[in-house]
Design an enzyme around this catalytic site. Sequence first.
Site, mmCIF file in Angstrom:
data_model
loop_
_atom_site.group_PDB
_atom_site.id
_atom_site.type_symbol
_atom_site.label_atom_id
_atom_site.label_comp_id
_atom_site.label_asym_id
_atom_site.label_seq_id
_atom_site.Cartn_x
_atom_site.Cartn_y
_atom_site.Cartn_z
ATOM 1 N N SER A 11 57.431 10.007 85.684
ATOM 2 C CA SER A 11 58.271 10.580 86.739
ATOM 3 C C SER A 11 57.475 10.556 88.029
ATOM 4 O O SER A 11 56.401 11.154 88.123
ATOM 5 C CB SER A 11 58.659 12.019 86.382
ATOM 6 O OG SER A 11 59.408 12.614 87.418
ATOM 7 N N GLY A 67 59.373 17.574 81.249
ATOM 8 C CA GLY A 67 58.106 18.212 81.559
ATOM 9 C C GLY A 67 58.165 18.945 82.880
ATOM 10 O O GLY A 67 59.032 18.676 83.715
ATOM 11 N N ASP A 114 66.227 11.077 89.668
ATOM 12 C CA ASP A 114 66.351 12.529 89.532
ATOM 13 C C ASP A 114 66.594 13.102 90.924
ATOM 14 O O ASP A 114 65.764 12.954 91.823
ATOM 15 C CB ASP A 114 65.073 13.105 88.932
ATOM 16 C CG ASP A 114 65.156 14.604 88.681
ATOM 17 O OD1 ASP A 114 66.227 15.193 88.921
ATOM 18 O OD2 ASP A 114 64.150 15.185 88.244
ATOM 19 N N LYS A 118 64.164 21.257 78.507
ATOM 20 C CA LYS A 118 62.856 21.813 78.803
ATOM 21 C C LYS A 118 62.804 23.145 78.065
ATOM 22 O O LYS A 118 63.457 24.110 78.472
ATOM 23 C CB LYS A 118 62.663 21.983 80.307
ATOM 24 C CG LYS A 118 62.545 20.648 81.028
ATOM 25 C CD LYS A 118 62.438 20.808 82.523
ATOM 26 C CE LYS A 118 62.223 19.434 83.173
ATOM 27 N NZ LYS A 118 62.566 19.433 84.596
ATOM 28 N N LYS A 139 62.280 10.244 92.086
ATOM 29 C CA LYS A 139 62.954 11.355 92.759
ATOM 30 C C LYS A 139 63.718 10.809 93.962
ATOM 31 O O LYS A 139 63.190 10.009 94.748
ATOM 32 C CB LYS A 139 61.935 12.386 93.240
ATOM 33 C CG LYS A 139 61.116 13.033 92.135
ATOM 34 C CD LYS A 139 61.923 14.011 91.314
ATOM 35 C CE LYS A 139 61.046 14.751 90.314
ATOM 36 N NZ LYS A 139 61.810 15.731 89.515
ATOM 37 N N ASP A 151 69.877 18.670 83.666
ATOM 38 C CA ASP A 151 68.537 19.228 83.524
ATOM 39 C C ASP A 151 68.598 20.705 83.876
ATOM 40 O O ASP A 151 68.735 21.566 83.015
ATOM 41 C CB ASP A 151 67.581 18.459 84.433
ATOM 42 C CG ASP A 151 66.165 19.027 84.433
ATOM 43 O OD1 ASP A 151 65.867 19.928 83.642
ATOM 44 O OD2 ASP A 151 65.352 18.570 85.256
ATOM 45 N N LYS A 205 61.047 6.913 86.379
ATOM 46 C CA LYS A 205 61.994 7.825 87.024
ATOM 47 C C LYS A 205 61.534 8.100 88.445
ATOM 48 O O LYS A 205 60.366 8.380 88.693
ATOM 49 C CB LYS A 205 62.107 9.142 86.250
ATOM 50 C CG LYS A 205 63.146 10.094 86.846
ATOM 51 C CD LYS A 205 63.402 11.287 85.943
ATOM 52 C CE LYS A 205 62.291 12.306 86.009
ATOM 53 N NZ LYS A 205 62.629 13.544 85.254
ATOM 54 N N GLU A 254 69.892 11.924 86.890
ATOM 55 C CA GLU A 254 69.547 13.274 86.460
ATOM 56 C C GLU A 254 69.906 14.320 87.522
ATOM 57 O O GLU A 254 69.525 14.188 88.686
ATOM 58 C CB GLU A 254 68.052 13.345 86.147
ATOM 59 C CG GLU A 254 67.607 14.652 85.545
ATOM 60 C CD GLU A 254 66.132 14.631 85.184
ATOM 61 O OE1 GLU A 254 65.614 15.711 84.823
ATOM 62 O OE2 GLU A 254 65.490 13.566 85.265
#
Length: 370
Positions: free
Chosen positions: A135, A290, A188, A262, A163, A238, A161, A213
């Site tokens: 990520s 995570g 994400d 999570k 952001k 998420d 992934k 996400e």
Amino acid sequence: MRIDRIDIINVHNPFNHPFTTSFTSFVNRDALLIKVYSEGLVGWGECKAFYGPFYNPEDNGTVLHVLKNIIIPAILHEDIAGPAEFIEKFKYIKGNRLAKAAIENALWDLLSQRSGKSIKTLLGGTQDEIKVGVSLGSEKTLDDLYRMIEKYLKLGYHRTKIKIHPGKDIEVIKGIRKEFGDITLTVDANSAYTLKDVELFKALDEYKLQYIEQPLGECDLVDHAELQSQITTPICLDESIDSYEACEAAIKLKACRVVNIKSSRVGGMYEGKRIHDLCVAHNIPLWCGGMTELGIGRVQNVSFASLPGFTELAHDVAAANRYFEKDITIPMVDITDRCTIIVPDETNGIKYTIDENAIDAMAVAHWIMK
């Protein structure tokens, strides 16, 4: 298990590289570690909150208050059979799931030591190793981002992934596809968009993302359902998945096609397994998320991700050196040459011990309750 004493240790561990999301940038991991003494054994937990209420309503300040003033006084010198009884005992506390999980995780550690069984075995895990994805936060330039992607592709990470947030979204993804072709790619948004951005997400369908996400607000299950009905790319929830009930509602509304669990965000591994079982029953693909954990939380995530529903997708449970130069377990969590992490259990000899010297070096505060 009689609870004899509990320590809370606040540590600061610098990130190798600032981790930037749609809402802030983190330069070090400000974490609370929980040390539970019980009948000659010591169990460790790690709170996954941050220094401010940016990603989650809880932060280290609220967690410290709830632990010191509510939860710990109620369990000191009491017998707790294990995580399930602990969660039942404190179900009257609304929310504050990260605080509960910090103690719950330590109880799993104690239960593992007392029973001689690994956390994987106690949970019902079936996998010997888990696939790792990377990520990546926002970078100043596309070239900086490309260098980061190339680095982790060479290491064999199974999924990349990125952001995204308004102003840094479709052009970034377009550039990545041009530079790296059909790599397994996800994005994400950390709730940075609204349903008014539906045309943007329709345009993202062209880039064949594995999933998007948390595009909308954490409470926007109805809007997520509307968005999912208008795009072909699967939505992964998420932040919205903070309890069994929330996940059940998301499934009923068809608000997503993928779920990120999570375990600490939902109150611990006991509740996380309930959500896992619910998703498996409804054929919803899962992966383990995570929260830039230190070694205690990272190892427990590896064990949690061994559950049988976590087979299809790569996890945000990277090698520790992805984030930190030093960590608090011996050895530090690392990846194999297959870019997987071996799950500790009774048969493979994989064992992590707590590096208390490292914890002492990182500590900025220490509370003892006995």
